[in-house]
Motif scaffolding. Structure first.
Motif, PDB file in Angstrom:
ATOM      1  N   LEU A  13       0.904  -1.246  -0.198  1.00 17.66           N
ATOM      2  CA  LEU A  13      -0.064   0.022  -0.064  1.00 17.66           C
ATOM      3  C   LEU A  13       0.935   1.382   0.023  1.00 17.66           C
ATOM      4  O   LEU A  13       0.572   2.256  -0.916  1.00 17.66           O
ATOM      5  N   PHE A  14       2.109   1.313   0.768  1.00 17.08           N
ATOM      6  CA  PHE A  14       2.608   2.294   0.900  1.00 17.08           C
ATOM      7  C   PHE A  14       3.532   2.672  -0.507  1.00 17.08           C
ATOM      8  O   PHE A  14       3.633   3.614  -0.956  1.00 17.08           O
ATOM      9  N   HIS A  15       3.845   1.494  -1.115  1.00 14.58           N
ATOM     10  CA  HIS A  15       4.508   1.674  -2.577  1.00 14.58           C
ATOM     11  C   HIS A  15       3.495   2.281  -3.404  1.00 14.58           C
ATOM     12  O   HIS A  15       4.110   3.206  -4.230  1.00 14.58           O
ATOM     13  N   ASP A  16       2.399   1.992  -3.159  1.00 16.42           N
ATOM     14  CA  ASP A  16       1.369   2.615  -4.219  1.00 16.42           C
ATOM     15  C   ASP A  16       0.913   3.816  -3.974  1.00 16.42           C
ATOM     16  O   ASP A  16       0.907   4.714  -5.003  1.00 16.42           O
ATOM     17  N   VAL A  17       0.859   4.244  -2.582  1.00 14.02           N
ATOM     18  CA  VAL A  17       0.498   5.583  -2.052  1.00 14.02           C
ATOM     19  C   VAL A  17       1.393   6.612  -2.579  1.00 14.02           C
ATOM     20  O   VAL A  17       1.432   7.663  -3.091  1.00 14.02           O
ATOM     21  N   PHE A  18       2.572   6.244  -2.359  1.00 11.39           N
ATOM     22  CA  PHE A  18       3.762   7.230  -2.400  1.00 11.39           C
ATOM     23  C   PHE A  18       4.649   7.003  -3.757  1.00 11.39           C
ATOM     24  O   PHE A  18       5.542   7.570  -4.176  1.00 11.39           O
ATOM     25  N   ASP A  19       4.169   5.846  -4.662  1.00  8.88           N
ATOM     26  CA  ASP A  19       4.730   5.780  -5.901  1.00  8.88           C
ATOM     27  C   ASP A  19       6.199   5.463  -5.659  1.00  8.88           C
ATOM     28  O   ASP A  19       7.087   5.991  -6.478  1.00  8.88           O
ATOM     29  N   ASP A  20       6.516   4.592  -4.712  1.00  5.09           N
ATOM     30  CA  ASP A  20       7.836   4.429  -4.485  1.00  5.09           C
ATOM     31  C   ASP A  20       8.163   3.011  -3.849  1.00  5.09           C
ATOM     32  O   ASP A  20       8.068   2.686  -2.799  1.00  5.09           O
ATOM     33  N   ASP A  21       8.823   2.232  -4.829  1.00  8.42           N
ATOM     34  CA  ASP A  21       8.984   0.914  -4.482  1.00  8.42           C
ATOM     35  C   ASP A  21      10.341   0.447  -3.285  1.00  8.42           C
ATOM     36  O   ASP A  21      10.506  -0.795  -2.983  1.00  8.42           O
ATOM     37  N   SER A  22      10.773   1.693  -3.182  1.00  6.33           N
ATOM     38  CA  SER A  22      12.003   1.583  -2.364  1.00  6.33           C
ATOM     39  C   SER A  22      11.878   1.299  -0.813  1.00  6.33           C
ATOM     40  O   SER A  22      12.410   1.429  -0.015  1.00  6.33           O
ATOM     41  N   ILE A  23      10.667   1.890  -0.609  1.00  7.73           N
ATOM     42  CA  ILE A  23      10.034   2.041   1.068  1.00  7.73           C
ATOM     43  C   ILE A  23      10.039   0.582   1.457  1.00  7.73           C
ATOM     44  O   ILE A  23       9.475  -0.496   1.145  1.00  7.73           O
ATOM     45  N   GLU A  24      10.883   0.497   2.498  1.00  8.55           N
ATOM     46  CA  GLU A  24      10.803  -0.563   3.345  1.00  8.55           C
ATOM     47  C   GLU A  24      10.153  -0.443   4.917  1.00  8.55           C
ATOM     48  O   GLU A  24      10.777   0.435   5.601  1.00  8.55           O
ATOM     49  N   LEU A  25       9.178  -0.965   5.131  1.00 11.00           N
ATOM     50  CA  LEU A  25       8.382  -0.439   6.397  1.00 11.00           C
ATOM     51  C   LEU A  25       8.959  -1.415   7.703  1.00 11.00           C
ATOM     52  O   LEU A  25       9.435  -2.786   7.348  1.00 11.00           O
ATOM     53  N   THR A  26       9.039  -0.789   8.762  1.00 13.22           N
ATOM     54  CA  THR A  26       9.341  -1.699  10.038  1.00 13.22           C
ATOM     55  C   THR A  26       8.394  -1.294  10.908  1.00 13.22           C
ATOM     56  O   THR A  26       7.606  -0.218  10.619  1.00 13.22           O
ATOM     57  N   PRO A  27       8.172  -2.037  12.007  1.00 13.58           N
ATOM     58  CA  PRO A  27       6.986  -1.668  13.074  1.00 13.58           C
ATOM     59  C   PRO A  27       7.428  -0.233  13.661  1.00 13.58           C
ATOM     60  O   PRO A  27       6.674   0.429  14.081  1.00 13.58           O
ATOM     61  N   GLU A  28       8.681   0.272  13.483  1.00 10.97           N
ATOM     62  CA  GLU A  28       9.042   1.359  13.999  1.00 10.97           C
ATOM     63  C   GLU A  28       9.013   2.570  13.148  1.00 10.97           C
ATOM     64  O   GLU A  28       9.218   3.834  13.678  1.00 10.97           O
ATOM     65  N   THR A  29       8.564   2.378  11.947  1.00  6.06           N
ATOM     66  CA  THR A  29       8.512   3.500  11.009  1.00  6.06           C
ATOM     67  C   THR A  29       7.390   4.436  11.237  1.00  6.06           C
ATOM     68  O   THR A  29       6.218   4.011  11.729  1.00  6.06           O
TER      69      THR A  29
END
Length: 81
Positions: A13-29
């Motif tokens: 979802l974050f990749h789609d919303v921000f149009d950025d496939d480099s986003i790597e989520l962690t619980p602390e993000t």
């Protein structure tokens, strides 16, 4: 759905919303960690999550969110995971 499954789905979802496939989520993000995560993007993320998981959030639930880990826990609770 496990917390890891929820995190993976949120990452997409974050990749789609921000149009950025480099986003790597962690619980602390947090919003401070992602360029462009402003109030408008936040609303878009909430709506996308509601649609993706087939759930609805109450305003009070969203106000208590501090990071992605809390978001994962809230979605898990809504799903009964």
């Amino acid at each position: 759905m496990t917390p890891a499954d929820i995190l993976d789905a949120l990452t997409q979802l974050f990749h789609d919303v921000f149009d950025d496939d480099s986003i790597e989520l962690t619980p602390e993000t947090t919003a401070n960690d992602i360029d462009g995560w402003d109030s408008q993007a936040h609303v878009t993320l909430i709506v996308a999550a509601e649609q993706r998981f087939g759930i609805r959030f109450r305003t009070a639930e969203l106000e208590s969110l501090r990071n992605v880990g809390h978001f994962v826990q809230l979605i898990g609770a809504k799903l009964g995971s």
